[in-house]
Design an enzyme around this catalytic site. Structure first.
Site, PDB file in Angstrom:
ATOM      1  N   HIS A 162      47.435  51.104  60.892  1.00 33.54           N
ATOM      2  CA  HIS A 162      46.146  50.540  60.492  1.00 33.54           C
ATOM      3  C   HIS A 162      45.681  51.155  59.179  1.00 33.54           C
ATOM      4  CE1 HIS A 162      46.534  49.995  64.832  1.00 33.54           C
ATOM      5  NE2 HIS A 162      45.702  48.978  64.736  1.00 33.54           N
ATOM      6  N   ILE A 171      33.984  43.922  59.465  1.00 34.05           N
ATOM      7  CA  ILE A 171      35.248  43.270  59.804  1.00 34.05           C
ATOM      8  C   ILE A 171      35.726  43.795  61.160  1.00 34.05           C
ATOM      9  CG2 ILE A 171      37.737  43.177  59.217  1.00 34.05           C
ATOM     10  CD1 ILE A 171      36.127  41.432  57.389  1.00 34.05           C
ATOM     11  N   HIS A 209      43.372  45.324  58.474  1.00 33.32           N
ATOM     12  CA  HIS A 209      42.990  46.195  59.583  1.00 33.32           C
ATOM     13  C   HIS A 209      44.192  46.859  60.244  1.00 33.32           C
ATOM     14  CE1 HIS A 209      41.284  47.552  63.417  1.00 33.32           C
ATOM     15  NE2 HIS A 209      42.311  46.950  63.978  1.00 33.32           N
ATOM     16  N   GLU A 229      27.764  56.784  84.032  1.00 31.52           N
ATOM     17  CA  GLU A 229      28.982  57.437  84.492  1.00 31.52           C
ATOM     18  C   GLU A 229      29.996  57.609  83.362  1.00 31.52           C
ATOM     19  OE1 GLU A 229      27.838  54.525  85.717  1.00 31.52           O
ATOM     20  OE2 GLU A 229      26.859  55.162  87.570  1.00 31.52           O
ATOM     21  N   HIS A 262      30.601  59.814  98.870  1.00 31.75           N
ATOM     22  CA  HIS A 262      30.519  58.492  99.489  1.00 31.75           C
ATOM     23  C   HIS A 262      31.877  57.817  99.344  1.00 31.75           C
ATOM     24  CE1 HIS A 262      26.424  59.768  98.988  1.00 31.75           C
ATOM     25  NE2 HIS A 262      25.942  58.724  99.637  1.00 31.75           N
TER      26      HIS A 262
END
Lengths: 666, 666
Positions: free
Chosen positions: A33, A192, A264, A411, A461
C-alpha cells in the site's frame, strides 16, 4: 520540559526519502500500500524531526514516545522511518524483502517482528484504540512516578477506515472522558477509501464528532510543515486528547496516480515510479539514501539517545527507581503462588456454594493485594462481573492514581485499551463483560493472542446457567469459538479452588492472554485436597476415582458438579465412574502424552459442558458420549433450562450406561 | 398523508398502565429490568397513541411502522404495549409468565417468539443498527413502489448502552450519509448505566455527535407529552434521520428507587411496588387494566386496522400489486435452479483457473439477473470481494432505486443493516468483507442465526492463500468459529461450480444465514460432470474415486485442488485415494447416516484445510490425519506460505501413507 528543539534539516527531502523507499519496496514486493505512507510522509517527517523522542538503540526505553500507525496497511511508513533512523534490525535488505517470508517487514506492522513496533495494526480501528490504553497507562504511571520518570506522548496516525470502524467511537469517547492529554491523533484526511472517494459512504463531520467527545481539534494542510508543527505544539499544550485533521493527497508525489484510490493498495508500476522520481527530483536508485538526508534522520535518533540518557540519569537518582523497575518487570510469580496456595487451604474448609464469578472476586482480593500493579475494569458490569476488589479505586480524569477503570458499555475499546496498557508496560490488566459479548471484542482479543499480550478477560454468565436473560446472552458456541483462537488460554473453573488457580495462571502468564469463563450460579467447592500444586495448570485432572473405571466423565465449570452427581448415580448402580475436571483445554493439550492418556483413560467417556461439542475431540472419540447443547438457549430460570436441555445427572448417567453397553457389545 | 389524528385519551393513565404491568411482571419473574420501560412509558405512549401505525390483527402488514426496542432489556415495554393493544398472543398469562419457560415473554424481545417483534434485541447497539437497515429498505421499496404502497417510519428506542457501543457509530454515520428520513431514534437520556451515573464512563455530547453525522436533533423532557408529540412531528417533517434526546427518570413512578441504577435490572420489591401504586394513584391489582385505559389503547389498534385496510384497498387497485407481492414473497427457487444449472453446464467446459471470489461474481451475474430483488454491498472492499455484478447501481441519498450499497468500512453495521433489510421484507441481501473480519461483525451475524434471517455474508480472502497481508488478515480459526455458530451455513467452495451451487443454496435459504468463504487465489474447475443436482447442498460428496479405496482425502475450498494432486501422487504409488470435497459441514451433518457413512468410507482418512482442525470431528476420527494450520499465519506470497506451513500434495500423500501404515500394523 519535553519540547524538543527543532532539528534544522530539509524536511521535504526527509519526507521524499519515505516516499521513495515506500514506492520501491512495494514495487519490489509487487504487493502493498503506497498511498498512505506517501500521503503522510510530510506529517511523519515533522513529527519525528521536531518532536518525537525515541532511541533506536534502546527501543524499549520506558519513557519513549509511542508511535502507532493505526492505518497499518501503510506499514512502509514505519519501516522506512525505522530504516532512516538507523534501527539496526531494519537495513535495506529488509526493505527489499518487504512482505517476503521471514522478513521483519511484514505486510502490516507486527509487534515483536521488528524493534520499535509498539502494537500490531492492520485490522482497522485497533491502533487508535490500543493507543488509548497506552496514553491511559502513561497518565497512570505519571500519577505514580511523577514527571521525572514518566512524561511522554502517544502519537497515532489513523485513516478514514480507522475512524469509520465502530471501535473508534468507543475509544474516542473513553479518551475524551478520561481527558488523555498525551494522546495526539493525526487523521489522514485524504478523502479516499478502497471503493473510491469517501463521499461514497460517509458524510461524517469528523472535527465536530471529536469535539462532541471532548477532544481538542485542529485542521491543517498535511503537506505544510510549519502548519503541522504549530498544530502539534498546540496539541501538546492542550490538556485534552487532540485530533489533527491533516488534509493530504493519497500517494502524494506520484504525478498521475496520486489522489486516486488506485494508489491505495497496489504498486505504482515502473512507469509511474519513474515519473514520481522526476516529479520529486529524486534521482537516486532504489533504496539508496543520499548522505545529507540520512544524516538529518540520524540527528533525530541522536537527539532521542541523548534524551533517553538524561532520563536514565534521572531515574538512577530517583527514590522511586526500584519501584519503577518492579512495575516494569514480570509479576512476582513466587509470591503469588504462596498467597494463592494459602488462600486455597482456607477455601477448602468452606462448604458454601459460591458462583465462580464471586470466587473470582475472592481470588482477586489475593491477586490484587499481591501484585501492586494490577489494574482492573469492566464494560459497565462491575457488580455482575465482580471485577472490583475491595481496595480498588476508580481511575478518573482528575485522578489517575486509581486502579479500576469504568470502561462503559464498550467491550471492544476495553479489550484494545487493555492491550495498550499491557504493551505500554507498568501494569497487569484485566477487564470484564458477559461471555456472550466476547463477540463484541473479538478482533481485539485476537490481537492479544497474536501479539502474545498477557491480559485477562473476565467473562461471566458463561452458559444457559445465567437463566432468564435468554439466548442473546447465553453463550453456547462462544467457548468453542475462543478455544479455536491460537495462543488464547480459555479457563472454565469448576469451583472456588480452580478459580483461584486460574487466576494464578492468568496473572503470571508471560505471552498468552487468558479468558476466564465464570458462572452466574452458585457452585459447591469440589476440590478438598490441600494441594499446593496448581492442578488447573494441568488443564485437566482426575477429580474423583481413576484406578479401575468403567466410564470416565469429563466436565468443565458448572457441569463438574453435575458430573459428580452422575458418578454417584452410577456408583449406586455398581458402575465405577471417574470424573475428570477439565478447566483448560489448551493447558491439557500441552501436557505429556502419558499424562493425557492417563487422564482420558481407556474406558468409554462422556463429555459434559453446557455448550456445543465442537472442540471436545481433545478428549473424546467420535463414538464417545456428550451431554451439552446443540443450538441456542432459551429464557427461563437456570434450573429449568438445565432440565429442558437435558443437562442433568440422570442424562449423564444414562449416556454413560449406553457407552458401556456399546463397548460391551463391540 | 401519514400524520395521524391524535386520539383523545388520558396519556398519563395509558403510560401508568405500562409502568404497572412492567413492575408487576418483573416482580412475578423475580428477574428483569423495570427501569427503562417505566422511564420510557410516557414517550412510548405518545408515540403509539398519536403516531404509530400498526395493526395487531395483521402484525406482518408490509406498510406498518416498525418499532424497535433497541434497549432490549426493557422488553416489558414491548410486551406491555402489545398486551394493551390487544395482540392475541400477548394475554395477561404471558405477562404473568414473563421470563418463564415457554412463554412468549422472553427476557429480551425475540423475533418470532411473539407477533409484532420486529427484531431480536438485547445485545446493545444491535437494535438501532438493524433499524437503519429497515429504514433503508423502506426508502428502497418506496423508490420502487411509490408512496401509495410504501410510506412508513422506523422508530427506535435506544439507551446509553446502545449509543456507547461502537456499532452505533457505524450505523449513525451510514444513516446520516444516506439521509434516511424515515428513521426516528428516541434516546432514553436517563443518565444511568449499570455501574452508576453515566458520568462514570462518558462525557459524550450526544446531540453534537448526531449532528456531526448529519442528523436532525432535538431534546425534550421525556415526561412531557405535548413536547414529545411536537418533537415527533418535527422529526417526521425533517428530511434527515432524527434523534430525539428524551430526558427521563429511570424507573419513573417508583418514589424511592426511581432515578437510581438500582432500578435498572432488578425487581422493585413488594414494598416499593406498593409505594409506586400509591404514588401513581394506580389502585388496580397486578395485571388488571381498567376499562377506560384499555379502551384508549384499543383505539390505537383500531386506528391501525383502518389504516391497514385503506392500504390494502390501494394496493388492490395498484398496477404494481403483483410486483409488490412478488418482492415480499420467497425467492423463485425453481427459476434460480434452472439458471444455475445452465450456468454450471457452461462452466464445466471452461478450463481457466478462477478465484472463487471471482467465481462468486460470475454466479452473482446469474443470481442477480434471476432474482430482481437482490441487494448487494461491501464494507469498502467491492473490488476485492467481487460483490457488485455488472448491472448493479449504487444506492444513494438522492436515489434509492439502486441495488448496491457502499457500506463503508463498517462491517458490523453492514451485518446489522442486512438483518434489518431482510426483516423489513422486499429484498434478498448480501454483503462482503474479508473473512478475518467476520470477527468485526460477529454479534450481528449471531443475530442473523438466532433470528433465522437468510442473509448472505460474502467473505473473501479465506486463508493464508491471501498471502502478503499476513496474519492479521489470514483467517485460521475463523472458519471453525463460524461453524460453531448454530443455524449458520458456512460454505467453502472448491471451484466455480461449487461456488455457483453455494450461491443457489444461499439465495434460496429460508431461515438460515450463509457465510461464503472464498479464495483470493485462482483455482481450477474440478467438477466436470454436468449434473443438475446441487452437490454442494449435500455438504460433502465424492469428487474422485470411491469404490474400493485405501485412503480418503477430505478437503474444502482451495485445498481440494491440492488433495487432488495428492491423490495423483498416491495413485502413482499404487494407492487408491478417494477425494471428498466438503464445502458445507452443516449440510453434510443433515444428510442421512447412510450417505454420511458412504462418503466418509471405512478407509483411513486425511482432512485438509488451511485452517485449524477444530470442527473436523464431523469427518475425522481422532486417529485420522489432518493437514492444516495450528497457529497464526505469516506475511509472504501465498505459494511460499503453503510450502512453509506444509500444506502440500506431498504432505497430504505422506500423511495418507502413515495412516495406511498405522491401519496395516493395527
Amino acid at each position: 520540559m519535553n519540547v524538543q528543539t527543532p532539528v534544522k534539516a530539509d524536511e521535504t527531502l526527509m519526507a521524499n526519502a519515505i516516499r521513495a523507499l515506500t514506492m520501491d519496496a512495494v514495487q519490489a514486493a509487487n504487493s502493498g500500500h503506497p498511498g498512505a505512507p506517501m500521503g503522510l510522509a510530510d506529517v511523519a517527517t515533522v513529527l519525528f524531526n521536531r518532536f518525537i523522542r525515541i532511541d533506536p538503540s534502546r527501543p524499549d526505553w520506558p519513557d519513549r514516545d509511542r508511535f502507532v500507525m493505526s492505518a497499518g496497511h501503510g506499514s512502509m511508513l514505519v519501516y522506512a522511518i525505522h530504516h532512516l533512523l538507523g534501527y539496526t534490525d531494519m537495513d535495506a535488505a529488509q526493505l527489499r524483502n518487504f512482505r517476503q517470508m521471514g522478513a521483519r517487514t511484514a505486510g502490516h506492522p507486527e509487534y515483536g517482528h521488528a524493534a520499535g513496533i509498539e502494537t500490531t495494526t492492520g485490522p482497522l480501528g485497533q491502533g487508535i484504540s490500543t493507543a488509548v490504553g497506552m496514553a491511559l497507562a502513561e497518565r497512570m504511571m505519571q500519577a505514580r512516578f511523577g514527571d521525572d520518570l514518566v512524561d511522554h506522548y502517544t502519537y497515532v496516525m489513523a485513516g478514514d477506515g480507522c475512524l469509520m470502524e465502530g471501535i473508534s467511537h468507543e475509544a474516542i469517547d473513553l479518551a475524551g472522558h478520561l481527558g488523555l492529554s498525551r494522546l495526539i491523533v493525526f487523521w489522514d484526511d485524504n478523502r479516499i477509501t478502497i471503493d473510491g472517494p469517501t463521499d461514497l459512504s460517509t458524510s461524517m463531520n469528523q472535527k465536530q464528532r471529536f469535539e462532541a467527545a471532548g477532544w481538542h481539534v485542529q485542521a491543517v494542510d498535511g503537506h505544510a510543515p510549519e502548519a503541522i508543527a504549530a498544530a502539534i505544539a498546540a496539541a501538546r499544550a492542550d490538556d485534552r486528547p487532540s485530533m489533527i485533521a491533516c488534509r493530504t493527497v493519497i500517494g502524494k508525489g506520484a504525478p498521475n496516480m496520486g489522489g486516486s484510490h488506485k494508489v491505495h493498495g497496489a504498486p505504482l508500476g515502473a512507469e509511474e515510479i519513474a515519473a514520481t522520481r522526476d516529479a520529486l527530483d529524486w534521482p537516486h536508485a532504489p533504496f539508496v539514501i543520499p548522505d545529507g538526508v540520512r544524516n538529518a534522520w540520524e540527528d533525530v535518533a541522536k537527539r532521542g539517545a541523548k534524551t533517553r540518557k538524561d532520563w536514565q540519569a534521572r531515574k538512577e537518582n530517583s527514590p522511586k527507581a526500584a519501584e519503577f523497575d518492579a512495575a516494569m518487570a514480570p509479576p512476582d510469580a513466587e509470591a503469588l503462588h504462596a498467597a494463592i496456595t494459602a488462600y486455597k487451604a482456607r477455601l477448602s474448609a468452606d462448604a458454601q456454594k459460591v458462583a465462580t464469578r464471586k470466587a473470582s472476586e475472592m481470588a482477586l482480593e489475593v491477586v490484587n493485594a499481591t501484585l501492586p500493579n494490577s489494574v482492573g475494569g469492566s464494560a459497565d458490569l462491575t457488580g455482575s462481573n465482580n471485577t472490583r476488589s475491595s481496595a480498588m479505586r476508580p481511575v478518573t480524569a482528575q485522578d489517575f492514581s486509581g486502579d479500576y477503570i469504568h470502561y462503559g458499555i464498550r467491550e471492544h475499546a476495553m479489550a484494545a485499551a487493555m492491550n495498550g496498557i499491557a504493551l505500554h508496560g507498568g501494569f497487569r490488566t484485566y477487564g470484564g463483560t458477559f461471555l456472550a459479548f466476547a463477540d463484541y471484542c473479538r478482533p481485539a482479543m485476537r490481537l492479544s493472542a497474536l501479539m502474545g499480550v498477557p491480559v485477562t478477560y473476565v467473562m461471566t454468565h458463561d452458559s444457559i446457567g445465567l437463566g432468564e436473560d435468554g439466548p442473546t446472552h447465553q453463550p453456547v458456541e462462544t467457548i468453542a469459538s475462543l478455544r479455536a483462537m491460537p495462543n488464547m488460554n480459555v479457563i472454565r473453573p469448576a469451583d472456588a479452588v480452580e478459580t483461584a488457580e486460574a487466576w494464578e495462571m492468568a496473572a503470571t502468564s508471560d505471552t498468552t492472554p487468558t479468558v476466564l469463563c465464570l458462572s452466574r450460579q452458585g457452585l459447591p467447592t469440589l476440590r478438598r485436597n490441600h494441594s499446593a500444586e496448581n492442578l488447573t495448570a494441568r488443564g485437566a485432572y482426575l477429580l474423583r476415582g481413576g484406578g479401575a473405571r468403567d466410564v470416565t466423565l469429563i466436565a468443565t465449570g458448572s457441569e463438574v458438579e453435575i458430573a459428580m452427581e452422575a458418578a454417584d448415580l452410577l456408583e449406586a448402580g455398581g458402575i465405577r465412574a471417574a470424573v475428570v475436571s477439565a478447566p483448560c483445554f489448551e493447558a491439557f493439550a500441552a501436557q505429556s502424552p502419558d499424562y493425557r492418556a492417563a487422564v482420558r483413560g481407556s474406558a468409554p467417556r462422556v463429555g459434559v459442558e453446557a455448550a456445543i461439542r465442537q472442540g471436545w475431540e481433545l478428549f473424546l472419540e467420535r463414538s464417545d458420549g456428550f451431554i451439552g447443547m446443540s443450538g441456542f438457549g432459551a429464557s427461563a430460570p437456570a434450573e429449568e433450562l438445565y432440565r429442558h436441555f437435558n443437562i442433568t445427572a440422570e442424562a449423564i448417567a444414562a449416556s454413560a450406561r449406553r457407552q458401556i453397553e456399546k463397548r460391551t457389545k463391540a
